[in-house]
Design a protein around this motif. Structure first.
Motif, PDB file in Angstrom:
ATOM      1  N   HIS A 148       0.860  -1.182   0.000  1.00 17.14           N
ATOM      2  CA  HIS A 148       0.000   0.000   0.000  1.00 17.14           C
ATOM      3  C   HIS A 148       0.894   1.230   0.000  1.00 17.14           C
ATOM      4  O   HIS A 148       1.986   1.211   0.563  1.00 17.14           O
ATOM      5  CB  HIS A 148      -0.898  -0.007   1.250  1.00 17.14           C
ATOM      6  CG  HIS A 148      -1.968   1.025   1.185  1.00 17.14           C
ATOM      7  ND1 HIS A 148      -1.816   2.280   1.739  1.00 17.14           N
ATOM      8  CD2 HIS A 148      -3.208   1.006   0.608  1.00 17.14           C
ATOM      9  CE1 HIS A 148      -2.912   2.978   1.523  1.00 17.14           C
ATOM     10  NE2 HIS A 148      -3.780   2.233   0.826  1.00 17.14           N
ATOM     11  N   LYS A 149       0.412   2.305  -0.653  1.00 14.97           N
ATOM     12  CA  LYS A 149       1.280   3.478  -0.830  1.00 14.97           C
ATOM     13  C   LYS A 149       1.768   4.031   0.505  1.00 14.97           C
ATOM     14  O   LYS A 149       2.854   4.594   0.604  1.00 14.97           O
ATOM     15  CB  LYS A 149       0.586   4.567  -1.649  1.00 14.97           C
ATOM     16  CG  LYS A 149      -0.692   5.103  -1.043  1.00 14.97           C
ATOM     17  CD  LYS A 149      -1.302   6.128  -1.989  1.00 14.97           C
ATOM     18  CE  LYS A 149      -2.646   6.577  -1.400  1.00 14.97           C
ATOM     19  NZ  LYS A 149      -3.379   7.440  -2.354  1.00 14.97           N
ATOM     20  N   SER A 150       0.956   3.788   1.570  1.00 19.31           N
ATOM     21  CA  SER A 150       1.386   4.261   2.890  1.00 19.31           C
ATOM     22  C   SER A 150       2.581   3.460   3.421  1.00 19.31           C
ATOM     23  O   SER A 150       3.257   3.867   4.352  1.00 19.31           O
ATOM     24  CB  SER A 150       0.232   4.161   3.884  1.00 19.31           C
ATOM     25  OG  SER A 150      -0.141   2.799   4.034  1.00 19.31           O
ATOM     26  N   ASN A 151       2.826   2.272   2.786  1.00 21.22           N
ATOM     27  CA  ASN A 151       3.926   1.411   3.247  1.00 21.22           C
ATOM     28  C   ASN A 151       5.153   1.448   2.327  1.00 21.22           C
ATOM     29  O   ASN A 151       6.073   0.668   2.498  1.00 21.22           O
ATOM     30  CB  ASN A 151       3.440  -0.032   3.382  1.00 21.22           C
ATOM     31  CG  ASN A 151       2.497  -0.181   4.564  1.00 21.22           C
ATOM     32  OD1 ASN A 151       2.682   0.488   5.591  1.00 21.22           O
ATOM     33  ND2 ASN A 151       1.488  -1.015   4.415  1.00 21.22           N
ATOM     34  N   LEU A 152       5.121   2.339   1.331  1.00 26.17           N
ATOM     35  CA  LEU A 152       6.272   2.463   0.429  1.00 26.17           C
ATOM     36  C   LEU A 152       7.306   3.398   1.023  1.00 26.17           C
ATOM     37  O   LEU A 152       6.968   4.408   1.642  1.00 26.17           O
ATOM     38  CB  LEU A 152       5.812   2.998  -0.934  1.00 26.17           C
ATOM     39  CG  LEU A 152       5.169   1.977  -1.857  1.00 26.17           C
ATOM     40  CD1 LEU A 152       4.396   2.687  -2.969  1.00 26.17           C
ATOM     41  CD2 LEU A 152       6.239   1.057  -2.454  1.00 26.17           C
ATOM     42  N   LYS A 153       8.598   3.039   0.851  1.00 22.84           N
ATOM     43  CA  LYS A 153       9.671   3.866   1.402  1.00 22.84           C
ATOM     44  C   LYS A 153      10.437   4.610   0.304  1.00 22.84           C
ATOM     45  O   LYS A 153      11.007   5.647   0.549  1.00 22.84           O
ATOM     46  CB  LYS A 153      10.670   2.985   2.182  1.00 22.84           C
ATOM     47  CG  LYS A 153      10.045   2.215   3.328  1.00 22.84           C
ATOM     48  CD  LYS A 153      10.076   3.024   4.615  1.00 22.84           C
ATOM     49  CE  LYS A 153       9.109   2.505   5.664  1.00 22.84           C
ATOM     50  NZ  LYS A 153       9.330   1.112   6.063  1.00 22.84           N
TER      51      LYS A 153
END
Ligand code: MN
Length: 616
Positions: free
Chosen positions: A52-57
């Protein structure tokens, strides 16, 4: 980069599915595509997930590698991932938990990718790939792993490790071989499971055939449990890819015993999936010049074994002593074998010394069950060989008869084994084979003559060559014996002992040809046979004397040569006495300067032994 333990990143191998993915673990993935809500990645061709985009670094392009931690596996099969960026980690391969292919079924998977679980039995570094020999109990397989020419692949994998391996089944030099794509040591529960399976499979498989003996014999029946134990140990060694060394007395009986086992072993090696080289790498046979396992023999065997372990990654061998090995004369060598934990098995019919058993894994000897040397090593070896590998029976059925006449057995078993093969091999023919073996072994010296001996023993079933070879060898041997007797017989000195026995002394070096056939032992036997014929029904003892040794033969006198030798050693100070053999056939060694004293002491003892009157 140092080898830092800590974070593990798993590499999901190609055949894995969702069931091999675990929550909380980190995997290496590849970016597959992008959506508004996040990035799709593949853990392998079959397993996909979403970061999920919230979990991309970080930012990615398609096909970029990315490390992901599994947050959750949903009931619908979707995987929620989080990108992680550890600075230090190491990778491990995750392999499919599906049932591994059994090595005995490997040929059915030619051209396909398989997973194999087993124990590493040998690691051989070639100038190309590293060859791992894997045993899973059901069979043996060779696997080639390549990193760089001549460089050891998977250096963390050691001999004896439990491993899981994936690779494609190919043929190389007409042998099956797995081309390794991944190989990993299995530790913990998985490793223990593989080891337990291996143990159960191999135990069951090592159990020898329960066949009736070729003849009826009470003594053999009593020896059956010990013989089965030996057969099982040998089968186990083969299935575990442990090399085997057979050492044997260099006479017809010893050769029959050892060749029977050799044929059983090489047949089974092939059946177990070993390649053609294995006949030579995994099984060595060698005669012992002395009638025991000499220091020279163990030193040579150990030298080769330790080198083979380094050069070819082989296990240390199992040693089988045949028609040898059961007396205190073998002790010095056996103590060396024990330091290196070489398992030693003895199949013998010499009068055994009990103390020897502490060095042995198994010991078959007719004296243990009230029998005697009339049960030859060739009889024992042939019956054990049938237990190991029943398929070879047709090649070895006549070995017991040959060994019986070779060793002059007078047991009831002799005639039973002779009648078993009478239609193909007459008693005369068996005697000729035995003489040809003795004669050829003399010229072979320390060599096993593995292939020549097969013609002499008619294993090759090439009647033309067998007959001509036997004819020639027997004629040569008899010619040499006749010449020796013509020189020696006029020098035989006879006298009568107190117990009525005829004693004959003759010098086998002064009045016989040296360094040729027949050697002193055989020469003494021939003289003894002639003297017995001249004195039918009477007790006869013959002593062939050399500068520092004497060879004894007797008939109708109840002697115990090993005991006499021990007593003389205690009684004669500075005699340097040793020796042994059978109860009534044997040899004694001493220092040359004490020859007269020793021979006089020996003769005195013989004169006190009981005689059997009227013995035929
Ligand atoms: Mn023998």
């Amino acid at each position: 980069m140092g080898l830092e333990k800590g974070i593990i990143v798993y590499h999901l191998s190609a055949d894995c599915t969702l069931s091999e993915v675990e929550e909380g673990k980190i995997y290496i993935a590849r970016v597959q595509g992008f959506a508004n809500f996040g990035t799709f990645v593949q853990l392998n061709d079959r397993v996909k997930g979403l970061i999920h985009k919230s979990n991309l670094k970080t930012r990615h392009n398609e096909r970029d590698p990315v490390l992901v931690k599994v947050l959750a596996i949903r009931s619908n099969g979707n995987i929620d991932l989080e990108e992680v960026t550890p600075s230090v980690y190491h990778t491990e391969v995750v392999v499919k938990k599906s049932a591994a292919v059994r090595l005995k079924e490997l040929s059915q998977y030619l051209g396909r990718s398989v997973r194999i679980e087993g124990i590493v039995a040998q690691i051989k570094q070639t100038s190309g790939p590293t060859i791992f020999t894997i045993s899973d109990g059901s069979g043996i397989g060779n696997a080639a792993a390549f990193i760089e020419a001549g460089v050891r692949a998977y250096p963390e994998v050691q001999l004896g490790d439990t491993v899981t391996m994936i690779g494609e089944v190919m043929t190389r030099n007409s042998q099956l071989q797995v081309e390794v794509s991944s190989l990993a040591v299995m530790t913990g529960e998985d490793g223990e499971r593989v080891r337990a399976t291996f143990e159960a499979v191999i135990e069951a498989r090592a159990e020898p055939e329960d066949l009736p003996f070729l003849i009826k014999s009470e003594t053999l029946e009593k020896l059956k449990p010990a013989m089965r134990k030996v057969a099982k140990l040998i089968r186990r060694a083969i299935f575990e890819a442990q090399p085997i060394i057979i050492r044997h007395h260099a006479d017809a009986d010893g050769i029959c015993a050892a060749v029977a086992i050799e044929l059983a072993v090489t047949g089974l090696l092939r059946e177990n999936g070993s390649d053609f080289d294995a006949d030579y790498f995994m099984m060595k046979r060698a005669p012992s010049k002395a009638p025991f396992y000499e220091l020279e023999d163990i030193t040579r065997d150990l030298d080769f074994a330790l080198k083979d372990r380094i050069r070819y990654g082989q296990k240390l061998p199992m040693v089988i002593l045949m028609d040898n090995g059961s007396t205190m004369e073998d002790e010095p060598s056996l103590t060396i074998a024990r330091i290196f934990r070489l398992p030693v098995i003895v199949v013998d019919h010499h009068h055994p010394d009990q103390e020897i058993d502490q060095y042995l894994r198994a010991h078959v000897n007719p004296y243990h069950v009230g029998g005697d040397f009339g049960i030859t090593s060739g009889m024992l070896g042939t019956e054990i060989a049938r237990m190991i590998n029943p398929a070879i029976e047709g090649q070895i059925r006549h070995f017991p008869a040959v060994s019986a006449v070779g060793d002059r057995s007078e047991a009831g078993e002799r005639s039973l084994y002779l009648s078993l093969v009478r239609d193909e091999y007459s008693e005369e023919h068996c005697k000729e084979i035995a003489l040809a073996l003795d004669y050829e072994q003399f010229w072979l010296r320390f060599n096993d003559g593995r292939e020549i001996v097969k013609y002499i023993l008619d294993v090759t079933k090439d009647a033309g060559v067998h007959q001509s070879l036997i004819r020639l060898l027997v004629d040569q041997a008899n010619g040499a014996i006749e010449e020796q007797m013509a020189a020696l017989m006029p020098h035989v000195e006879g006298r009568r002992l107190h117990n009525g026995a005829h004693l004959f002394l003759f010098d086998v070096e002064l009045f016989a040809h040296k360094f040729t056939f027949p050697p002193p032992g055989k020469t003494s036997g021939e003289v003894h046979d002639r003297l017995c014929k001249e004195h039918p029904g009477e007790p006869v003892v013959s002593i062939g004397v050399g500068p520092d040794f004497a060879v004894l033969r007797s008939k109708g006198v109840l002697m115990n040569i090993p005991r006499m030798v021990r007593e003389l050693r205690d009684e004669i100070t500075g005699g340097g006495i040793s020796g042994g053999g059978h109860l009534v056939v044997g040899s004694i060694k001493f220092v040359e300067g004490m020859r007269t004293t020793v021979i006089e002491g020996l003769v005195a003892k013989i004169g006190r032994a009981e005689t059997q009157s009227g013995s035929a």
